[in-house]
Design a protein around this motif. Structure first.
Motif, PDB file in Angstrom:
ATOM      1  N   ALA A   1     -24.475   2.593 -19.085  1.00 42.84           N
ATOM      2  CA  ALA A   1     -24.202   2.495 -17.572  1.00 42.84           C
ATOM      3  C   ALA A   1     -24.095   0.952 -17.348  1.00 42.84           C
ATOM      4  O   ALA A   1     -23.332   0.275 -16.350  1.00 42.84           O
ATOM      5  N   ALA A   2     -24.941   0.338 -18.174  1.00 39.10           N
ATOM      6  CA  ALA A   2     -24.961  -1.199 -17.847  1.00 39.10           C
ATOM      7  C   ALA A   2     -23.619  -1.710 -18.241  1.00 39.10           C
ATOM      8  O   ALA A   2     -23.016  -2.840 -17.745  1.00 39.10           O
ATOM      9  N   LEU A   3     -23.164  -1.596 -19.424  1.00 40.25           N
ATOM     10  CA  LEU A   3     -21.689  -1.809 -19.868  1.00 40.25           C
ATOM     11  C   LEU A   3     -20.689  -1.407 -19.029  1.00 40.25           C
ATOM     12  O   LEU A   3     -19.623  -2.012 -18.704  1.00 40.25           O
ATOM     13  N   ALA A   4     -20.761  -0.241 -18.176  1.00 37.23           N
ATOM     14  CA  ALA A   4     -20.072   0.177 -17.332  1.00 37.23           C
ATOM     15  C   ALA A   4     -19.741  -0.825 -16.069  1.00 37.23           C
ATOM     16  O   ALA A   4     -18.795  -1.206 -15.283  1.00 37.23           O
ATOM     17  N   LEU A   5     -20.850  -1.818 -15.753  1.00 40.08           N
ATOM     18  CA  LEU A   5     -20.903  -2.780 -14.656  1.00 40.08           C
ATOM     19  C   LEU A   5     -19.883  -3.707 -15.019  1.00 40.08           C
ATOM     20  O   LEU A   5     -19.244  -4.470 -14.233  1.00 40.08           O
ATOM     21  N   LEU A   6     -19.687  -4.228 -16.475  1.00 39.46           N
ATOM     22  CA  LEU A   6     -18.915  -5.094 -16.873  1.00 39.46           C
ATOM     23  C   LEU A   6     -17.496  -4.990 -16.586  1.00 39.46           C
ATOM     24  O   LEU A   6     -16.510  -5.640 -16.233  1.00 39.46           O
ATOM     25  N   VAL A   7     -17.040  -3.593 -16.547  1.00 35.42           N
ATOM     26  CA  VAL A   7     -15.754  -2.998 -16.376  1.00 35.42           C
ATOM     27  C   VAL A   7     -15.443  -2.981 -14.830  1.00 35.42           C
ATOM     28  O   VAL A   7     -14.592  -3.185 -14.469  1.00 35.42           O
ATOM     29  N   ALA A   8     -16.540  -2.740 -14.180  1.00 35.23           N
ATOM     30  CA  ALA A   8     -16.260  -2.412 -12.678  1.00 35.23           C
ATOM     31  C   ALA A   8     -16.024  -3.655 -12.120  1.00 35.23           C
ATOM     32  O   ALA A   8     -15.385  -3.684 -11.154  1.00 35.23           O
ATOM     33  N   SER A   9     -16.812  -4.738 -12.287  1.00 37.99           N
ATOM     34  CA  SER A   9     -16.787  -6.073 -11.760  1.00 37.99           C
ATOM     35  C   SER A   9     -15.386  -6.635 -11.563  1.00 37.99           C
ATOM     36  O   SER A   9     -14.784  -6.951 -10.543  1.00 37.99           O
ATOM     37  N   PRO A  10     -14.632  -6.830 -12.792  1.00 39.52           N
ATOM     38  CA  PRO A  10     -13.176  -7.409 -12.512  1.00 39.52           C
ATOM     39  C   PRO A  10     -12.379  -6.396 -11.957  1.00 39.52           C
ATOM     40  O   PRO A  10     -11.198  -6.609 -11.220  1.00 39.52           O
ATOM     41  N   LEU A  11     -12.454  -5.207 -12.335  1.00 43.31           N
ATOM     42  CA  LEU A  11     -11.482  -4.108 -11.439  1.00 43.31           C
ATOM     43  C   LEU A  11     -11.783  -4.327 -10.065  1.00 43.31           C
ATOM     44  O   LEU A  11     -10.776  -3.884  -9.196  1.00 43.31           O
ATOM     45  N   LEU A  12     -12.881  -4.272  -9.610  1.00 44.37           N
ATOM     46  CA  LEU A  12     -13.035  -4.390  -7.926  1.00 44.37           C
ATOM     47  C   LEU A  12     -12.566  -5.996  -7.434  1.00 44.37           C
ATOM     48  O   LEU A  12     -12.008  -5.838  -6.367  1.00 44.37           O
ATOM     49  N   ALA A  13     -12.752  -6.674  -8.548  1.00 41.76           N
ATOM     50  CA  ALA A  13     -12.080  -8.070  -7.880  1.00 41.76           C
ATOM     51  C   ALA A  13     -10.641  -8.155  -7.934  1.00 41.76           C
ATOM     52  O   ALA A  13     -10.009  -8.844  -7.056  1.00 41.76           O
ATOM     53  N   ALA A  14     -10.055  -7.256  -8.499  1.00 44.81           N
ATOM     54  CA  ALA A  14      -8.429  -7.327  -8.684  1.00 44.81           C
ATOM     55  C   ALA A  14      -8.146  -6.543  -7.378  1.00 44.81           C
ATOM     56  O   ALA A  14      -6.880  -6.662  -6.929  1.00 44.81           O
ATOM     57  N   GLN A  15      -8.977  -5.804  -6.744  1.00 46.69           N
ATOM     58  CA  GLN A  15      -8.582  -5.196  -5.504  1.00 46.69           C
ATOM     59  C   GLN A  15      -8.602  -5.584  -4.027  1.00 46.69           C
ATOM     60  O   GLN A  15      -8.333  -5.357  -3.312  1.00 46.69           O
ATOM     61  N   ILE A  16      -9.439  -6.631  -4.340  1.00 46.62           N
ATOM     62  CA  ILE A  16      -9.543  -7.639  -2.863  1.00 46.62           C
ATOM     63  C   ILE A  16      -8.549  -8.685  -2.847  1.00 46.62           C
ATOM     64  O   ILE A  16      -7.715  -8.914  -3.683  1.00 46.62           O
ATOM     65  N   ASN A  17      -8.338  -9.356  -1.465  1.00 43.08           N
ATOM     66  CA  ASN A  17      -7.361 -10.114  -1.146  1.00 43.08           C
ATOM     67  C   ASN A  17      -7.641 -11.458  -2.013  1.00 43.08           C
ATOM     68  O   ASN A  17      -8.765 -11.788  -2.216  1.00 43.08           O
ATOM     69  N   PRO A  18      -6.535 -12.138  -2.493  1.00 44.01           N
ATOM     70  CA  PRO A  18      -6.590 -13.360  -3.068  1.00 44.01           C
ATOM     71  C   PRO A  18      -7.603 -14.328  -2.042  1.00 44.01           C
ATOM     72  O   PRO A  18      -7.493 -14.302  -0.955  1.00 44.01           O
ATOM     73  N   PRO A  19      -8.441 -15.219  -2.844  1.00 45.96           N
ATOM     74  CA  PRO A  19      -9.196 -16.046  -1.955  1.00 45.96           C
ATOM     75  C   PRO A  19      -8.321 -17.083  -1.137  1.00 45.96           C
ATOM     76  O   PRO A  19      -7.141 -17.279  -1.866  1.00 45.96           O
ATOM     77  N   ASP A  20      -8.672 -17.685  -0.278  1.00 46.90           N
ATOM     78  CA  ASP A  20      -8.222 -18.487   0.702  1.00 46.90           C
ATOM     79  C   ASP A  20      -7.977 -19.962  -0.496  1.00 46.90           C
ATOM     80  O   ASP A  20      -8.903 -20.095  -1.432  1.00 46.90           O
ATOM     81  N   ALA A  21      -6.696 -20.680  -0.186  1.00 48.06           N
ATOM     82  CA  ALA A  21      -6.623 -21.872  -1.167  1.00 48.06           C
ATOM     83  C   ALA A  21      -7.416 -23.096  -0.911  1.00 48.06           C
ATOM     84  O   ALA A  21      -6.789 -24.047  -0.810  1.00 48.06           O
ATOM     85  N   ILE A  22      -8.455 -23.015  -0.657  1.00 43.61           N
ATOM     86  CA  ILE A  22      -9.356 -24.177  -0.408  1.00 43.61           C
ATOM     87  C   ILE A  22      -9.313 -25.296  -1.590  1.00 43.61           C
ATOM     88  O   ILE A  22      -9.345 -26.231  -1.462  1.00 43.61           O
ATOM     89  N   SER A  23      -9.583 -24.264  -2.726  1.00 40.89           N
ATOM     90  CA  SER A  23      -9.756 -25.160  -3.928  1.00 40.89           C
ATOM     91  C   SER A  23      -8.422 -25.898  -4.332  1.00 40.89           C
ATOM     92  O   SER A  23      -8.281 -26.896  -4.859  1.00 40.89           O
ATOM     93  N   SER A  24      -7.303 -25.201  -4.018  1.00 45.79           N
ATOM     94  CA  SER A  24      -6.042 -25.640  -4.378  1.00 45.79           C
ATOM     95  C   SER A  24      -5.626 -26.675  -3.438  1.00 45.79           C
ATOM     96  O   SER A  24      -4.732 -27.676  -4.044  1.00 45.79           O
ATOM     97  N   ALA A  25      -6.172 -26.693  -2.308  1.00 46.98           N
ATOM     98  CA  ALA A  25      -5.419 -27.871  -1.284  1.00 46.98           C
ATOM     99  C   ALA A  25      -6.305 -28.962  -1.240  1.00 46.98           C
ATOM    100  O   ALA A  25      -6.001 -29.946  -0.702  1.00 46.98           O
TER     101      ALA A  25
END
Length: 507
Positions: free
Chosen positions: A175-199
């Motif tokens: 279950a703990a190792l499953a957290l490592l898989v879930a974290s990037p998968l959920l990150a891929a589903q959200i909208n890209p962050p605003d371009a503060i760092s790139s601007a």
């Protein structure tokens, strides 16, 4: 009473959904739960943390993480990170998950010293990458949403930790190792962050100058205190690390404290402010160490949990404040957060070294626990003295539409601005009485007179857009306004005149 509580939570949930992407809170919560499992759980390792008999897994994890965070901080150099170029966050999450996974599997495959050290360094580097991968989504949003998102992440991380810790072994490791898989998968589903760092052009100031000596000292001290709290009874530390109970008590008490601070923030302060977490953290950390010399082993476990709760709330505060620094100074988020977290982990290593030294000394006048208590309370006094004005780090910047962020102090200017607003506040109070405005409607009137938009009012008062629009309609109806804000100003001024006493009649 029950109906009122239900309505309050329904309103809070409505506001939460408008303020925070649930996928962001859940994904970052998986990363937070993983960090907690590495720090205070036997799920990943039962080796003691005090390295009396040689290298141990968790101190080596701290070294690996410190090196990785330090490497991220170095990229703040414009020669390394070109203007307009930001480190990608999704590849960092994937790399962090892969490194952490490999480190834990390697650690469980062999208990030799060389394998333990290599596995710990891999786990520490992966942990750093996993944390830094969630920096851009948080650093690119306004203070209100970052506060809500950070608190939601802390809740999600604590709950996930408790759930994993309650699963019997060896299923809890899966279950703990499953957290490592879930974290990037959920990150891929959200909208890209605003371009503060790139601007933003990378800031020319050094990371230490970005944070200032007070905030930097606070990160070092709290990192040190976390380790000192974990080593209060080194003789039975192995038994503690083999049991899930101490870690669960630590995280549960942190969850209780964070819940209390959140309810206070929503019900009493009525706005999201990391300042709410700033003052209690020192009190809780000090309380745990103060009681330590007067309790038995079970009491020491509770003292450790109290101090851990204070440290957890400091991390919530610190995470939000680092985002403020990024937005105010236009610094690149990942290197900025990397330096702040590097300080935390350097504090861990300082704490480990201090415990090694104190444990090896003879304890004739004071016990080991009393020595830890005295040292920790001294550090907290130093911290309180150096961060007497620490709340200013939590202010919202002018770019974010709020109070200007002050790095070198401008209390006199702030006091002057508050004095100039007294007259307007009196007029608004008089208008509220004359037109029978509710306390919330009065707050909305004050923001409307400052030229704030509906989205800003939602952020400032922690209310949904529909609620803010309803307040504005009610205000205009009560004050019989049809001509917009200019007429609102006229009504406020006429209310001021109406409330003034009439001059006595002349003879």
């Amino acid at each position: 009473m029950a109906a009122e509580v239900v309505r309050m939570f329904a309103r809070w949930w409505d506001n939460f959904q408008e303020s925070c992407d649930i996928r962001l809170a859940a994904g970052a919560g998986c990363a937070a739960a993983w960090v907690l499992l590495v720090a205070v759980s036997p799920v990943l390792s039962v080796s003691p943390t005090l390295t009396v008999s040689g290298p141990s897994w968790r101190p080596c994890v701290a070294i690996g993480a410190a090196v990785a965070f330090g490497a991220a901080a170095i990229t703040s150099n414009p020669r390394i990170l070109k203007a307009g170029r930001a480190l990608p966050h999704l590849p960092l999450l994937v790399a962090g998950a892969a490194l952490s996974f490999a480190g834990v599997v390697l650690h469980h495959s062999s208990d030799t010293i060389a394998i333990t050290v290599i596995a710990a360094l891999c786990t520490g580097g992966g942990l750093a990458a996993l944390v830094l991968g969630w920096v851009p989504p948080f650093a690119s949003i306004r203070l209100r949403k970052r506060v809500v998102g950070t608190v939601a992440t802390a809740f999600a991380g604590a709950v996930l930790y408790l759930l994993v810790a309650m699963i019997p072994s060896p299923a809890n490791l899966g279950a703990a190792l499953a957290l490592l898989v879930a974290s990037p998968l959920l990150a891929a589903q959200i909208n890209p962050p605003d371009a503060i760092s790139s601007a933003a052009v990378p800031c020319a100031a050094t990371p230490l100058r970005l944070f200032g000596p007070e905030l930097s000292a606070g990160a070092l001290v709290f990192g040190t205190l976390f380790v000192l709290a974990g080593h209060v009874l080194p003789d039975i530390e192995h038994a503690w690390m083999a049991s899930p109970v101490p870690g669960m008590i630590n995280v549960a008490l942190f969850l209780v404290l964070e819940t209390a601070l959140t309810l206070y923030m929503v019900r009493r302060v009525r706005r999201e402010s990391p300042t709410v977490a700033y003052r209690p953290v020192i009190i809780f950390a000090a309380l745990g160490f103060l009681l330590l010399p007067f309790v038995d082993e079970r009491g020491a476990l509770l003292c450790m949990a109290i101090s851990f709760a204070g440290f957890g709330c400091f991390l919530v505060y610190f995470w939000i404040v680092m985002g403020n620094i990024c937005q105010h100074r236009h610094s690149v988020p990942i290197p900025t957060y990397g330096f702040g977290l590097f300080l935390i982990f350097v504090g861990f290593l300082i704490g480990e070294t201090a415990c090694q030294v104190l444990y090896s000394l003879p304890h004739e006048a004071f016990s080991y626990a009393a020595t830890i208590s005295i040292l920790s309370l001294f550090l907290l006094v130093v911290l309180a003295w150096s961060m007497t004005d620490g709340a200013r780090f939590a202010q919202e910047t002018a770019e974010m539409g709020g109070i200007p962020f002050v790095m070198d102090g401008a209390a006199a200017e702030k006091d002057s601005a508050e004095h100039d607003s007294d007259t307007s506040a009196d007029r608004i109070a008089q208008a509220a009485i004359l037109y029978n405005l509710s306390p919330r409607e009065t707050e909305v009137v004050e923001l409307l007179l400052r030229g704030r938009s509906i989205p800003y009012i939602c952020d400032e008062l922690f209310i949904a857009k529909s609620t803010a629009q309803t307040h504005v309609r009610h205000i205009y109806a009560k004050m019989d306004i049809t001509g917009g804000r200019q007429e609102l100003i006229d009504r406020i001024e006429s209310a001021d005149e109406a409330q003034r006493p009439s001059p006595p009649p002349t003879a």
